[in-house]
Motif scaffolding. Structure first.
Motif, PDB file in Angstrom:
ATOM      1  N   ILE A 199      39.191  30.836  31.435  1.00 39.63           N
ATOM      2  CA  ILE A 199      38.107  31.546  32.129  1.00 39.63           C
ATOM      3  C   ILE A 199      37.793  32.855  31.414  1.00 39.63           C
ATOM      4  O   ILE A 199      36.627  33.215  31.217  1.00 39.63           O
ATOM      5  CB  ILE A 199      38.493  31.805  33.606  1.00 39.63           C
ATOM      6  N   SER A 200      38.834  33.565  30.990  1.00 33.52           N
ATOM      7  CA  SER A 200      38.633  34.821  30.270  1.00 33.52           C
ATOM      8  C   SER A 200      37.916  34.584  28.951  1.00 33.52           C
ATOM      9  O   SER A 200      37.032  35.353  28.552  1.00 33.52           O
ATOM     10  CB  SER A 200      39.987  35.497  30.024  1.00 33.52           C
ATOM     11  N   THR A 201      38.284  33.509  28.279  1.00 30.20           N
ATOM     12  CA  THR A 201      37.627  33.169  27.014  1.00 30.20           C
ATOM     13  C   THR A 201      36.148  32.862  27.230  1.00 30.20           C
ATOM     14  O   THR A 201      35.287  33.255  26.435  1.00 30.20           O
ATOM     15  CB  THR A 201      38.331  31.971  26.367  1.00 30.20           C
ATOM     16  N   ALA A 202      35.844  32.172  28.336  1.00 27.28           N
ATOM     17  CA  ALA A 202      34.470  31.756  28.612  1.00 27.28           C
ATOM     18  C   ALA A 202      33.596  32.906  29.113  1.00 27.28           C
ATOM     19  O   ALA A 202      32.435  33.038  28.707  1.00 27.28           O
ATOM     20  CB  ALA A 202      34.464  30.625  29.633  1.00 27.28           C
ATOM     21  N   LEU A 203      34.138  33.748  30.005  1.00 23.33           N
ATOM     22  CA  LEU A 203      33.324  34.786  30.656  1.00 23.33           C
ATOM     23  C   LEU A 203      33.477  36.159  30.029  1.00 23.33           C
ATOM     24  O   LEU A 203      32.657  37.048  30.280  1.00 23.33           O
ATOM     25  CB  LEU A 203      33.683  34.883  32.147  1.00 23.33           C
ATOM     26  N   GLY A 204      34.522  36.354  29.237  1.00 26.61           N
ATOM     27  CA  GLY A 204      34.821  37.692  28.748  1.00 26.61           C
ATOM     28  C   GLY A 204      35.783  38.376  29.703  1.00 26.61           C
ATOM     29  O   GLY A 204      35.853  38.055  30.889  1.00 26.61           O
ATOM     30  N   ARG A 205      36.531  39.339  29.188  1.00 25.67           N
ATOM     31  CA  ARG A 205      37.600  39.973  29.972  1.00 25.67           C
ATOM     32  C   ARG A 205      37.102  40.604  31.257  1.00 25.67           C
ATOM     33  O   ARG A 205      37.663  40.384  32.341  1.00 25.67           O
ATOM     34  CB  ARG A 205      38.301  41.022  29.106  1.00 25.67           C
ATOM     35  N   THR A 206      36.043  41.389  31.194  1.00 24.22           N
ATOM     36  CA  THR A 206      35.579  42.118  32.379  1.00 24.22           C
ATOM     37  C   THR A 206      35.102  41.173  33.471  1.00 24.22           C
ATOM     38  O   THR A 206      35.528  41.273  34.635  1.00 24.22           O
ATOM     39  CB  THR A 206      34.450  43.092  31.996  1.00 24.22           C
ATOM     40  N   ASN A 207      34.202  40.257  33.134  1.00 24.52           N
ATOM     41  CA  ASN A 207      33.673  39.344  34.148  1.00 24.52           C
ATOM     42  C   ASN A 207      34.751  38.421  34.691  1.00 24.52           C
ATOM     43  O   ASN A 207      34.803  38.138  35.898  1.00 24.52           O
ATOM     44  CB  ASN A 207      32.514  38.529  33.574  1.00 24.52           C
ATOM     45  N   ALA A 208      35.612  37.942  33.818  1.00 30.77           N
ATOM     46  CA  ALA A 208      36.672  37.038  34.265  1.00 30.77           C
ATOM     47  C   ALA A 208      37.600  37.727  35.257  1.00 30.77           C
ATOM     48  O   ALA A 208      37.924  37.175  36.317  1.00 30.77           O
ATOM     49  CB  ALA A 208      37.467  36.524  33.067  1.00 30.77           C
ATOM     50  N   ASN A 209      38.030  38.935  34.941  1.00 33.86           N
ATOM     51  CA  ASN A 209      38.962  39.621  35.834  1.00 33.86           C
ATOM     52  C   ASN A 209      38.301  40.033  37.130  1.00 33.86           C
ATOM     53  O   ASN A 209      38.953  40.071  38.188  1.00 33.86           O
ATOM     54  CB  ASN A 209      39.565  40.828  35.116  1.00 33.86           C
ATOM     55  N   THR A 210      37.013  40.330  37.086  1.00 33.49           N
ATOM     56  CA  THR A 210      36.284  40.622  38.321  1.00 33.49           C
ATOM     57  C   THR A 210      36.251  39.396  39.223  1.00 33.49           C
ATOM     58  O   THR A 210      36.503  39.483  40.432  1.00 33.49           O
ATOM     59  CB  THR A 210      34.847  41.080  38.004  1.00 33.49           C
ATOM     60  N   VAL A 211      35.966  38.247  38.647  1.00 33.87           N
ATOM     61  CA  VAL A 211      35.952  36.992  39.413  1.00 33.87           C
ATOM     62  C   VAL A 211      37.336  36.678  39.965  1.00 33.87           C
ATOM     63  O   VAL A 211      37.499  36.341  41.148  1.00 33.87           O
ATOM     64  CB  VAL A 211      35.458  35.831  38.528  1.00 33.87           C
ATOM     65  N   ILE A 212      38.354  36.777  39.122  1.00 34.60           N
ATOM     66  CA  ILE A 212      39.713  36.410  39.522  1.00 34.60           C
ATOM     67  C   ILE A 212      40.210  37.291  40.658  1.00 34.60           C
ATOM     68  O   ILE A 212      40.769  36.799  41.660  1.00 34.60           O
ATOM     69  CB  ILE A 212      40.651  36.481  38.299  1.00 34.60           C
ATOM     70  N   LEU A 213      40.020  38.594  40.552  1.00 31.02           N
ATOM     71  CA  LEU A 213      40.481  39.498  41.606  1.00 31.02           C
ATOM     72  C   LEU A 213      39.689  39.306  42.902  1.00 31.02           C
ATOM     73  O   LEU A 213      40.260  39.308  43.997  1.00 31.02           O
ATOM     74  CB  LEU A 213      40.386  40.951  41.135  1.00 31.02           C
ATOM     75  N   GLU A 214      38.377  39.131  42.787  1.00 29.08           N
ATOM     76  CA  GLU A 214      37.562  38.920  43.991  1.00 29.08           C
ATOM     77  C   GLU A 214      37.989  37.640  44.702  1.00 29.08           C
ATOM     78  O   GLU A 214      38.108  37.607  45.930  1.00 29.08           O
ATOM     79  CB  GLU A 214      36.083  38.845  43.622  1.00 29.08           C
ATOM     80  N   ALA A 215      38.237  36.588  43.938  1.00 28.50           N
ATOM     81  CA  ALA A 215      38.609  35.303  44.532  1.00 28.50           C
ATOM     82  C   ALA A 215      39.918  35.397  45.299  1.00 28.50           C
ATOM     83  O   ALA A 215      40.083  34.763  46.352  1.00 28.50           O
ATOM     84  CB  ALA A 215      38.711  34.243  43.443  1.00 28.50           C
ATOM     85  N   GLN A 216      40.869  36.172  44.799  1.00 26.19           N
ATOM     86  CA  GLN A 216      42.188  36.231  45.426  1.00 26.19           C
ATOM     87  C   GLN A 216      42.159  36.803  46.824  1.00 26.19           C
ATOM     88  O   GLN A 216      43.058  36.529  47.634  1.00 26.19           O
ATOM     89  CB  GLN A 216      43.153  37.008  44.521  1.00 26.19           C
ATOM     90  N   PHE A 217      41.144  37.578  47.171  1.00 32.29           N
ATOM     91  CA  PHE A 217      41.014  38.056  48.541  1.00 32.29           C
ATOM     92  C   PHE A 217      40.879  36.884  49.523  1.00 32.29           C
ATOM     93  O   PHE A 217      41.203  37.008  50.692  1.00 32.29           O
ATOM     94  CB  PHE A 217      39.785  38.957  48.682  1.00 32.29           C
ATOM     95  N   ASN A 218      40.367  35.765  49.035  1.00 27.82           N
ATOM     96  CA  ASN A 218      40.105  34.614  49.893  1.00 27.82           C
ATOM     97  C   ASN A 218      41.200  33.549  49.827  1.00 27.82           C
ATOM     98  O   ASN A 218      41.057  32.479  50.421  1.00 27.82           O
ATOM     99  CB  ASN A 218      38.756  33.992  49.509  1.00 27.82           C
ATOM    100  N   PHE A 219      42.293  33.818  49.110  1.00 30.81           N
ATOM    101  CA  PHE A 219      43.433  32.909  49.109  1.00 30.81           C
ATOM    102  C   PHE A 219      44.204  33.052  50.421  1.00 30.81           C
ATOM    103  O   PHE A 219      44.112  34.086  51.095  1.00 30.81           O
ATOM    104  CB  PHE A 219      44.395  33.222  47.955  1.00 30.81           C
ATOM    105  N   THR A 220      44.957  32.026  50.779  1.00 27.91           N
ATOM    106  CA  THR A 220      45.917  32.141  51.866  1.00 27.91           C
ATOM    107  C   THR A 220      47.308  32.266  51.268  1.00 27.91           C
ATOM    108  O   THR A 220      47.512  31.996  50.080  1.00 27.91           O
ATOM    109  CB  THR A 220      45.877  30.916  52.785  1.00 27.91           C
ATOM    110  N   ALA A 221      48.283  32.663  52.084  1.00 25.34           N
ATOM    111  CA  ALA A 221      49.643  32.873  51.577  1.00 25.34           C
ATOM    112  C   ALA A 221      50.211  31.607  50.945  1.00 25.34           C
ATOM    113  O   ALA A 221      50.932  31.666  49.954  1.00 25.34           O
ATOM    114  CB  ALA A 221      50.551  33.368  52.693  1.00 25.34           C
ATOM    115  N   GLY A 222      49.883  30.456  51.502  1.00 22.22           N
ATOM    116  CA  GLY A 222      50.403  29.196  50.999  1.00 22.22           C
ATOM    117  C   GLY A 222      49.342  28.323  50.376  1.00 22.22           C
ATOM    118  O   GLY A 222      49.406  27.094  50.472  1.00 22.22           O
ATOM    119  N   THR A 223      48.364  28.918  49.737  1.00 12.27           N
ATOM    120  CA  THR A 223      47.221  28.179  49.204  1.00 12.27           C
ATOM    121  C   THR A 223      47.639  27.067  48.250  1.00 12.27           C
ATOM    122  O   THR A 223      48.713  27.104  47.644  1.00 12.27           O
ATOM    123  CB  THR A 223      46.252  29.136  48.475  1.00 12.27           C
TER     124      THR A 223
END
Length: 463
Positions: free
Chosen positions: A404-428
């Motif tokens: 994902i980082s390779t495809a989107l670039g470091r900034t966009n990839a990490n923004t997506v990854i961190l934003e997504a984790q807010f919506n994970f559950t403890a046992g996802t």
């Protein structure tokens, strides 16, 4: 090797929280006894914070927060209210002006503003006066018992001063491009690997490595009245400085992406007293502990960043990692976080590739080169390569994030990854977490980005 498990201890205790049905509003969801403090807007949501009150008096440290997804209207809640035990006094025997003069006189300072009445929770709740004093070392917050005049607590309210320190950035193997280094290599060999850096966010008025984003809990913690922490790897202060600098720089990077509530607190860490060749994050104490077996783990910033990755996820999703798949996601994210932080300060070469994680720490327990705790460019695919061991299985997740980082670039990839984790559950599950990440990419950057993220997870068999 088995001892090199760079782990996260299992969470204990329950999680206070709930989800309000779609269409509910923060105002409708909030119980009585709350006062709105602030409303903030993140990349994908609106967040409203409330002050807990008791009979109209603010409860010290008591909060309630609602987080509304702007796409769906669904509101989640964080409930940090305290149970008020006993019956706090309804009036102050020790008057406000007496509390103000006693504190400002003792601290040789001046009153910032009129003292405020607060409820101090505990085994027996008390009525107190919150006094803010301007001193030569910055503002000091004092809580005075409104019944007796005794000081209940006191701390500095200023957290933004700078110091300097000496570190590896990220480690000597990478900086010197030398895979032959050992823990026993002569001291002079490391001279060119040291770097002098600015230590930001240090707490004003103290001489220890404590700040807004990192707090050194090591025994015999180093001190400096000039805030200069210059040590070599032969001295315990070096690892303590490494911990402070690496954790603080990671949080500052997170905030540069626009996130202000991803482990935005003083992360506790300890670099002494644990002699195993291992490190761990313990969510029950919210502390990272670094081992001193072999190469001291805190000499390698990539190990520090891996463990900080666990603290990040636990802050976003309390209790995260409660299942085998979410545990693997945690280990994979930790390895990826080490990679992405290291990529900003490292040179990628064939001899010392960026995808090799922990290449200084690993010299103590690996014989082949490059020395790696793990790599994030593996070829494992779920479910065929699933071993039900979180570190091994995490290599599939870290590879997906790397792609994902390779495809989107470091900034966009990490923004997506961190934003997504807010919506994970403890046992996802792998699938649920992957789909949440695709959804975040779609919302933040559109269909092309979402397609790239989806392709990365499909290549690993997650969706």
């Amino acid at each position: 090797m088995a001892r090199r498990t760079i782990q996260r201890l299992a969470a204990v205790g329950g999680i206070v929280g709930m989800v309000v049905a779609s269409g509910a509003t923060a105002a409708h969801a909030a119980p009585d006894g709350l006062t709105v403090v602030a409303t903030r807007h993140s990349l994908l949501g609106t967040h409203t914070w409330y002050q807990q009150t008791y009979r109209g008096v603010p409860v010290l440290g008591g909060y309630y927060a609602t987080h509304t997804d702007t796409r769906t209207g669904t509101t989640s809640i964080q409930d940090g209210r305290f149970a008020i035990k006993g019956t706090p006094a309804g009036s102050a025997a020790f008057a406000r002006n007496r509390a103000e003069s006693a504190v400002t006189g003792r601290l040789a300072g001046s009153l910032v503003r009129s003292a405020a009445a607060v409820i101090v929770p505990g085994d027996t709740a008390k009525l107190g006066w919150l006094v803010l004093t301007d001193t030569r070392g910055g503002s000091v917050q004092t809580v005075v018992d409104a019944a007796s005049g005794a000081t209940l607590s006191e701390k500095s309210a200023v957290k933004e001063v700078n110091g300097s320190g000496q570190v590896f950035s990220p480690n000597p193997v990478v900086t010197l491009q030398n895979e032959s280094l050992k823990d026993t290599t002569s001291a002079g060999t490391f001279t060119a690997a040291y770097k002098t850096v600015t230590l930001t966010q240090l707490t004003s008025g103290v001489t220890t490595l404590r700040g807004a984003y990192a707090s050194n809990q090591s025994s015999s913690g180093v001190t400096s009245s000039t805030r200069t922490y210059t040590y070599t790897r032969a001295q315990a202060g070096f690892e303590q400085t490494m911990g402070y600098y690496s954790i603080t720089s990671a949080q500052e990077y997170i905030q540069s992406l626009g996130f202000t509530d991803v482990n935005n607190s003083a992360q506790k860490y300890k670099t002494t007293g644990y002699t195993d060749d291992n490190s761990y994050y313990d969510p029950s104490t919210d502390q990272i502990t670094f081992g001193t077996g072999g190469v001291d783990d805190a000499e390698d910033a990539e190990i520090i960043w891996h463990e900080y990755g666990h603290a990040i996820q636990d802050a976003q999703v309390p209790g995260f990692g409660s299942s085998s798949q979410s545990g693997a996601i945690g280990e994979g994210f930790g390895d990826y976080w080490a990679y992405t932080m290291s990529s900003a300060v490292s040179t990628n070469t064939t001899a010392v590739p960026l995808v090799c994680i922990g290449d200084w720490d690993a010299v103590s327990y690996t014989s082949t080169t490059p020395h790696c705790l793990r790599r994030i460019d593996g070829t494992k695919v779920y479910p065929g390569d699933f071993e039900n061991e979180v570190h091994a299985d995490g290599e599939m997740w870290s590879r997906a994030l790397y792609d994902i980082s390779t495809a989107l670039g470091r900034t966009n990839a990490n923004t997506v990854i961190l934003e997504a984790q807010f919506n994970f559950t403890a046992g996802t599950t792998f699938a649920a977490a992957a789909n949440a990440t695709v959804s975040a990419a779609q919302s933040l950057y559109g269909s092309a980005a979402a397609a790239s993220v989806k392709a990365a997870f499909q290549a690993r068999g997650f969706i």
